[in-house]
Every structure is written in C-alpha cells, then in structure tokens.
Design a protein around this motif. Structure first.
Motif, PDB file in Angstrom:
ATOM      1  N   LEU A 177     -54.763  24.626  97.789  1.00  0.00           N
ATOM      2  CA  LEU A 177     -53.805  23.553  98.094  1.00  0.00           C
ATOM      3  C   LEU A 177     -54.221  22.914  99.421  1.00  0.00           C
ATOM      4  O   LEU A 177     -54.211  23.558 100.468  1.00  0.00           O
ATOM      5  CB  LEU A 177     -52.384  24.130  98.186  1.00  0.00           C
ATOM      6  CG  LEU A 177     -51.288  23.211  98.746  1.00  0.00           C
ATOM      7  CD1 LEU A 177     -51.229  21.884  97.995  1.00  0.00           C
ATOM      8  CD2 LEU A 177     -49.926  23.911  98.667  1.00  0.00           C
TER       9      LEU A 177
ATOM     10  N   THR B 262     -56.269  29.338  93.609  1.00  0.00           N
ATOM     11  CA  THR B 262     -55.566  28.060  93.731  1.00  0.00           C
ATOM     12  C   THR B 262     -55.781  27.535  95.142  1.00  0.00           C
ATOM     13  O   THR B 262     -55.539  28.243  96.123  1.00  0.00           O
ATOM     14  CB  THR B 262     -54.050  28.218  93.477  1.00  0.00           C
ATOM     15  OG1 THR B 262     -53.873  28.840  92.215  1.00  0.00           O
ATOM     16  CG2 THR B 262     -53.349  26.872  93.498  1.00  0.00           C
TER      17      THR B 262
ATOM     18  N   PHE C   4     -46.144  30.316  93.134  1.00  0.00           N
ATOM     19  CA  PHE C   4     -47.147  31.386  93.037  1.00  0.00           C
ATOM     20  C   PHE C   4     -46.492  32.743  92.838  1.00  0.00           C
ATOM     21  O   PHE C   4     -45.456  33.033  93.445  1.00  0.00           O
ATOM     22  CB  PHE C   4     -47.934  31.485  94.356  1.00  0.00           C
ATOM     23  CG  PHE C   4     -48.636  30.226  94.771  1.00  0.00           C
ATOM     24  CD1 PHE C   4     -49.433  29.536  93.877  1.00  0.00           C
ATOM     25  CD2 PHE C   4     -48.515  29.751  96.076  1.00  0.00           C
ATOM     26  CE1 PHE C   4     -50.093  28.391  94.289  1.00  0.00           C
ATOM     27  CE2 PHE C   4     -49.177  28.614  96.479  1.00  0.00           C
ATOM     28  CZ  PHE C   4     -49.955  27.925  95.586  1.00  0.00           C
TER      29      PHE C   4
ATOM     30  N   VAL D  88     -44.553  21.885  98.011  1.00  0.00           N
ATOM     31  CA  VAL D  88     -45.506  22.091  96.917  1.00  0.00           C
ATOM     32  C   VAL D  88     -45.643  23.582  96.622  1.00  0.00           C
ATOM     33  O   VAL D  88     -45.728  23.992  95.462  1.00  0.00           O
ATOM     34  CB  VAL D  88     -46.883  21.473  97.280  1.00  0.00           C
ATOM     35  CG1 VAL D  88     -47.880  21.681  96.145  1.00  0.00           C
ATOM     36  CG2 VAL D  88     -46.733  20.002  97.613  1.00  0.00           C
TER      37      VAL D  88
ATOM     38  N   LYS E 164     -57.927  26.226  90.487  1.00  0.00           N
ATOM     39  CA  LYS E 164     -57.099  25.020  90.449  1.00  0.00           C
ATOM     40  C   LYS E 164     -57.120  24.374  91.827  1.00  0.00           C
ATOM     41  O   LYS E 164     -57.014  25.074  92.836  1.00  0.00           O
ATOM     42  CB  LYS E 164     -55.651  25.373  90.103  1.00  0.00           C
ATOM     43  CG  LYS E 164     -55.352  25.329  88.620  1.00  0.00           C
ATOM     44  CD  LYS E 164     -53.867  25.387  88.361  1.00  0.00           C
ATOM     45  CE  LYS E 164     -53.291  26.743  88.745  1.00  0.00           C
ATOM     46  NZ  LYS E 164     -51.921  26.972  88.314  1.00  0.00           N
TER      47      LYS E 164
ATOM     48  N   GLU F 147     -42.747  24.482  94.518  1.00  0.00           N
ATOM     49  CA  GLU F 147     -42.873  23.930  93.158  1.00  0.00           C
ATOM     50  C   GLU F 147     -43.882  24.696  92.316  1.00  0.00           C
ATOM     51  O   GLU F 147     -43.667  24.950  91.143  1.00  0.00           O
ATOM     52  CB  GLU F 147     -43.330  22.472  93.230  1.00  0.00           C
ATOM     53  CG  GLU F 147     -42.211  21.489  93.482  1.00  0.00           C
ATOM     54  CD  GLU F 147     -42.756  20.078  93.687  1.00  0.00           C
ATOM     55  OE1 GLU F 147     -42.058  19.293  94.333  1.00  0.00           O
ATOM     56  OE2 GLU F 147     -43.888  19.798  93.206  1.00  0.00           O
ATOM     57  N   LEU F 148     -45.028  25.032  92.943  1.00  0.00           N
ATOM     58  CA  LEU F 148     -46.083  25.704  92.188  1.00  0.00           C
ATOM     59  C   LEU F 148     -45.684  27.125  91.830  1.00  0.00           C
ATOM     60  O   LEU F 148     -46.157  27.680  90.845  1.00  0.00           O
ATOM     61  CB  LEU F 148     -47.398  25.705  92.969  1.00  0.00           C
ATOM     62  CG  LEU F 148     -48.055  24.338  93.160  1.00  0.00           C
ATOM     63  CD1 LEU F 148     -49.232  24.449  94.112  1.00  0.00           C
ATOM     64  CD2 LEU F 148     -48.513  23.756  91.830  1.00  0.00           C
TER      65      LEU F 148
ATOM     66  N   GLU G 219     -55.080  21.679  94.109  1.00  0.00           N
ATOM     67  CA  GLU G 219     -53.870  20.879  94.254  1.00  0.00           C
ATOM     68  C   GLU G 219     -53.977  20.093  95.549  1.00  0.00           C
ATOM     69  O   GLU G 219     -54.239  20.664  96.605  1.00  0.00           O
ATOM     70  CB  GLU G 219     -52.630  21.787  94.329  1.00  0.00           C
ATOM     71  CG  GLU G 219     -52.465  22.745  93.168  1.00  0.00           C
ATOM     72  CD  GLU G 219     -51.931  22.069  91.916  1.00  0.00           C
ATOM     73  OE1 GLU G 219     -51.478  20.900  92.016  1.00  0.00           O
ATOM     74  OE2 GLU G 219     -51.965  22.703  90.850  1.00  0.00           O
TER      75      GLU G 219
ATOM     76  N   ARG H 186     -49.844  13.745  94.264  1.00  0.00           N
ATOM     77  CA  ARG H 186     -48.587  14.254  94.760  1.00  0.00           C
ATOM     78  C   ARG H 186     -48.267  13.703  96.162  1.00  0.00           C
ATOM     79  O   ARG H 186     -49.154  13.603  97.005  1.00  0.00           O
ATOM     80  CB  ARG H 186     -48.734  15.764  94.851  1.00  0.00           C
ATOM     81  CG  ARG H 186     -47.472  16.536  94.767  1.00  0.00           C
ATOM     82  CD  ARG H 186     -47.782  18.026  94.907  1.00  0.00           C
ATOM     83  NE  ARG H 186     -47.524  18.742  93.691  1.00  0.00           N
ATOM     84  CZ  ARG H 186     -48.463  19.306  92.945  1.00  0.00           C
ATOM     85  NH1 ARG H 186     -49.721  19.221  93.272  1.00  0.00           N
ATOM     86  NH2 ARG H 186     -48.126  19.954  91.861  1.00  0.00           N
TER      87      ARG H 186
END
Lengths: 277, 332
Positions: free
Chosen positions: A147, A145, A200, A194, A172, A197-198, A174, A187
């Motif tokens: 970000l 992921t 992990f 974040v 992914k 929210e995600l 973000e 976003r």
C-alpha cells in the motif's frame, strides 16, 4: 566495515539522478574505491550519510539491495539545506558516503508470513528494498500486499516499478492519494482508511509501516482494530543524527539510539521505550 | 616515606616539559581561571579551587576540523585532521580526570572516535589532589574522591613547600626524568570533607519518575542558554557542519547541547522534544539513567560547575534530592 576514522566519508560519484516526483530524486551513487565498493554490504532498512561537500551530510535509508551489488540508491526529498544541495548536483558530481549504519528489517522473521507493506510519501523509500528482496525470493514469503500512499498522484514514489510489483505472483499493489487530479482514477483516501477498508487478517501476518508520524499514529489504530499485536507491526523511527555511531547523542529515544539500535523497531519494542515520541 | 618534589623543582621540571610539548595548566584570564597553553610556568595558578571550565576541550574541542576537502588538480580528496602535538595537562583535579574517563566510555567504544583517541594518546595527565572542597562539589557521591589518582598518569598532593608524587601509569613514569623525585617523611593532608547528595539508586528512581510533571515544572524557568552543557566535564553531544574557510570546505564538529531548541528537530520540521520539559529531562535522564544503564557509572562527576553557572539556579544536587523524594509522598 572497519576503518580508522568513522566520520570520514568514502568518496563516491553520482552515477544517475532520476526524478521520482516533483520534489523527490533518486540518486544512484557509485563508490569510487573498487575495494570499498566490493566490500560495502548492507541489508534493507540500513542507512548511509550522504555528503554534499560544502553544505553538509544527512542520513538516508538505502533504497537499493546489497546483494545485487549495483550502485547505492537513496531517494531524497528536497526539504532542507543538504537535500537542496544534493538536488542541485548533476551526474558526475563527487559526493561522500558513510555507512552503512543501523539495524535492518528482520526479513528472516518475515519468511512464510503474509506481509502488508504500508508506506506514506517519502516514508515509502526504505520499504522499497524490502519489496525488492521479497520479490527476488518470492517463494520464501506468503501473500504480499503493498500500500503506497501520497498527497497527490505525482507524489507517489517508485511509480516506474508499479507494473512489475502488481504483476508479481501473489502480490497486490494498492495506491491511494489524499487528493486526486483529472487523470487519477484510483483511490482517494487517507492510508488509515484504506487499511480499514482492505481489512488485512492478522493471522500469520506482519505489517511494515513507514511514513510521517501522523500517518503512523492513525494507521496503528486501524491495525490494532484488525487484531494486529504490537509484535506483528514493524516500523522505522526517524531522528536528528550527526554521526550514525551512537556518539553525537542526538537521536536517542530514551535509552535507545535510533542510529545504532534502530532505525527498525517493532511496535512492541517502541512501546517499551521509556520516552515516547 | 613518600616520593616528593619541591615547588621549585616542580616548576623547573614543568619548564623543561614545556620545551618539548604543549604544557596546559590553569592560568588567570581576566577574572576566570582556565586551562590554557602555558607560556611561562610562573603563570600557573595553584589556587585550591577548580577552573571555570574543565580541560575537556583538549580532548573534545569546542570546535574542531574533522577533515577538509582538497580540490586541487581537478581531483577531490578528503584530508583528515591528525593530532600531532604531544600535550601535558598539569593541575587537573580528580573530578575532571574522572570526567575524561567518563568521556572515554562512549568515544573509545568501537568504532572509536578517531580524533578523540588521538588527543587521548598524545596527552599525559598530571593531577592535583583537592586539599579543600568547593562549596558546590559532590564528587564523593559520583564515584570519585578529592584524592582519587586512578584517572591520571601522575598525581600530586600539596604538602609544605612541595608535593607528594604518585606515579600512576607507565606514561606518567616516562615523563619524569631519573632522579627528579626525592624521598621524604611526609604524610598527605587529610582529604577534605565533601558535601554528599543521595545518589544511591538514582537510575532506578529516575526510571520511576520519568513521566512525572516535575520535569515540566523544573524546566519552566530554564532559559536554554546551554551553559550547563558547556561547563560540564562529561557532556559530549556534538554538531557537525560544513564551513568554508580560506577558500576550502572544512567539516567541523562543535559542542552542542540537548537544551538547544531544535536539537532534535528533523528535516520537515517535526521535533519530538520541542518542549522544554522533555529537553531538561533528557539532560538529567542521560546523566543519571541512560548512561548508568549502558556504562555502569553516572554521567556526572560532581564538579559542581553547572550549579555555579546556571543563571536560574537549576541545581543537579536538588534534582537528585527531589527525584529521590518524588512519589514518596502521594504527590508526584
């Protein structure tokens, strides 16, 4: 790389200059001496000093990967005199390069694990070779992921690569910004928010974070709430430095020199330093 | 029996040395005594005290060109500085010689600093034992003694009308012509008594009191004038800048001090040591903790110059004393 005078730069040529954001440029730099070019090997997380002769030199994390054998790449935000002079240079200009210096991200230890790569602003730059390395050897790593956050949509670095990152297997991407604009549909939130929210999972996972001190501070709080141990969080430290060799005595944090013992540290290592920044 | 040289023979030997090399020795410059290139050996000062600055600058100059950028013929070439001149430093005291040995540790550690190494290789040290102690010195608490010959090439000890000579290294031997020394039945004077500071176990203690409010209190009166770093024989922090000189670009290294505001300020404005307390603590922690942990010796040789020079009387001897006492009482 061994040479007689480690403060003497290699001459190099600016191959290409790409605008990444309104104040960040990507420089592709080719070392002039073919022998030096051939033997100049480096790992994600290592850095070089780049000279704008007449103004000075500053350290920059390499954003390219050594194994691809291409030109060296650094992403430079215009913040001071050296970065200003570099921004004023045109392709073909002669610059100086010293390095590579420092330790590197422990990619071997990342193998088989889920990875959360979190970068804020220009702090995202040293993470780019980590992402490149993972995507080039995708089967070696778990879920990825990415970000990437910035102040505004136009400040997000490495935008030309977003599509290929998002399309990579088990990956992914973000994106988040502090403030959007008319065309931004993504976003709008600070990075720590974040991360929360995600949500992990810390199980068999590593978080790698780079960015401004304030972002790192609050992101660490969220990662700890999610259950990440200090040993599972990897970051880089930034410091004023003049040599890269542990000699100018500018970049120490307690007993460690960022240039030589770092710039990559786990939060576990940082928490054991006697001096806390 | 000791190897011996009379004062007159010493001066005529130094005169000869100065014909083939740079001879650097203590001389009077107005009201200061400084190591300078000597024009006439009669100018050399043999006073018992130490110089106002150590000869550090002959290995690590205040300001030194690392290379210049040659842009002739439409090409760019970097021309590194080279140290060509052979130098003899005469009259270096044991504390300052120890200071050079301490500088060797970071600078000669691989990858060695090229210019420092060249200065070191081209320089021969002729030491002078201390027959009296300065009021501020404390060398015996910092790993050296008033007659320590281990960090020079030749050591001289003043006796009546002349000097006892100890040839310490091959480099020293090579400097002395055959037959210059005679044998004489003289014994060296008793080494002077030097004040001591409680330096034993200081690194461990520094570790324990690192977060004490002591540092902020002590730093409150610091003017960050940097004089402590500039007079110090072991301080080695540097700055590097590009300067334009005579139409060409030179990269220049110069002395810097961890006490300077902005010493650790990075592009974008963040400064992890913006306050005076952490800056002053850095100086003492480097000297008494970090350097000891890395190299096994203190980064202080007890020369006492910072004690003499500090305009607000920040005194490393008191700091060592205070640190040893901190936390002994409940108040830290």
């Amino acid at each position: 790389m061994k040479r007689d005078n480690p403060l003497l730069p290699y001459l190099a040529t600016l191959d290409e200059v790409v605008d990444l954001t309104p104040d960040v440029k990507l420089f592709r730099i080719e070392l002039n001496d073919p022998e030096v070019r051939e033997s100049f090997d480096y790992q994600p997380g290592q850095f070089v000093f780049v000279s704008a002769f007449g103004t000075g030199e500053s350290p920059f994390g390499l954003t390219s990967v050594g194994y691809r054998k291409g030109p060296l790449e650094v992403a430079v935000r215009r913040v001071g005199t050296v970065t200003g002079s570099l921004h004023d240079l045109e392709p073909g200009a002669i610059v100086g390069v010293r390095g590579p210096f420092g330790n590197h991200f422990p990619l071997d230890e990342f193998k088989g694990k889920d990875l959360f790569i979190i970068g804020g602003g220009i702090g995202f730059a040293p993470l780019r070779p980590v992402i490149t390395s993972i995507l080039d050897h995708r089967e070696d790593y778990g879920e990825l992921t990415i970000l990437n956050g910035a102040r505004t949509p136009s400040d997000l670095v490495f935008a030309p690569e977003f599509d290929s990152w998002a399309a990579a297997p088990r990956t992914k991407l973000e994106l988040t910004v502090d403030a959007g604009d008319e065309s931004w549909t993504g976003r709008v939130a600070l990075i720590p928010r974040v991360v929360a929210e995600l949500g992990f999972s810390p199980e068999n996972a590593i978080a790698v974070i780079c960015g401004p001190p304030i972002m790192i501070h609050f992101t660490l709080i969220e990662l700890k709430k999610l259950g990440f141990a200090d040993s599972q969080i990897v970051t880089t430290l930034e410091g004023k430095m003049k040599c890269g060799l542990g000699k100018c005595a500018r970049c120490n944090v307690g007993e460690k020199y960022i240039c030589r013992d770092g710039p990559v540290f786990t939060m576990e290592q940082i928490s054991q330093l006697i001096e806390q920044f | 029996m000791s190897d011996y040289i009379s004062r007159a023979d010493l001066l005529s030997w130094l005169e000869k040395v100065s014909q083939s090399r740079d001879l650097v020795a203590p001389v009077k410059i107005e009201d200061l005594t400084l190591f300078q290139k000597v024009e006439r050996v009669e100018d050399i000062v043999f006073d018992p005290g130490n110089t106002d600055l150590s000869p550090k600058e002959f290995f690590f100059p205040k300001s030194e060109v690392l290379f210049y950028v040659d842009r002739s013929d439409g090409r760019v070439e970097l021309v590194p500085a080279e140290v060509e001149q052979e130098t003899v430093i005469f009259g270096i005291r044991p504390c300052d010689a120890k200071g050079i040995a301490v500088l060797d540790l970071p600078y000669l550690e691989e990858p060695a600093d090229a210019l420092y190494r060249q200065h070191r290789e081209k320089t021969t040290l002729v030491g002078l034992s201390c027959v009296s102690a300065c009021p501020e010195c404390f060398c015996t608490s910092m790993g050296t003694t008033p007659d320590d010959a281990s960090n020079v090439d030749i050591m001289l000890t003043e006796v009546e009308e002349g000097f006892i000579v100890q040839v310490v290294t091959e480099k020293g031997k090579a400097l002395l012509p055959e037959g210059l020394l005679s044998s004489k039945e003289v014994s060296p004077p008793a080494a002077p008594s030097v004040a001591s500071v409680p330096s034993e176990g200081i690194a461990e203690k520094m570790h324990q009191v690192f977060d004490s409010p002591y540092w902020d209190r002590l730093a409150d009166r610091c003017l960050h004038c940097n004089v402590c770093s500039y007079v110090c024989p072991t301080c080695y922090c540097f700055d590097v800048r590009d300067l334009r000189s005579g139409g060409r670009v030179e990269r220049v290294r110069s002395w810097e001090s961890c006490q300077s505001p902005g010493f650790t300020k990075i592009a974008g404005g963040y400064d992890p040591r913006a306050a005076k307390g952490p800056r002053l603590r850095q100086r003492f922690a480097h000297k008494l903790l970090y350097f000891v942990e890395k190299f096994g010796v203190t980064h202080c040789v007890g020369c006492g110059r910072c004690v003499r020079s500090c305009p607000v009387n920040i005194d490393i001897r008191e700091v060592i004393q205070d640190v040893q006492g901190l936390g002994v009482k409940s108040e830290a």
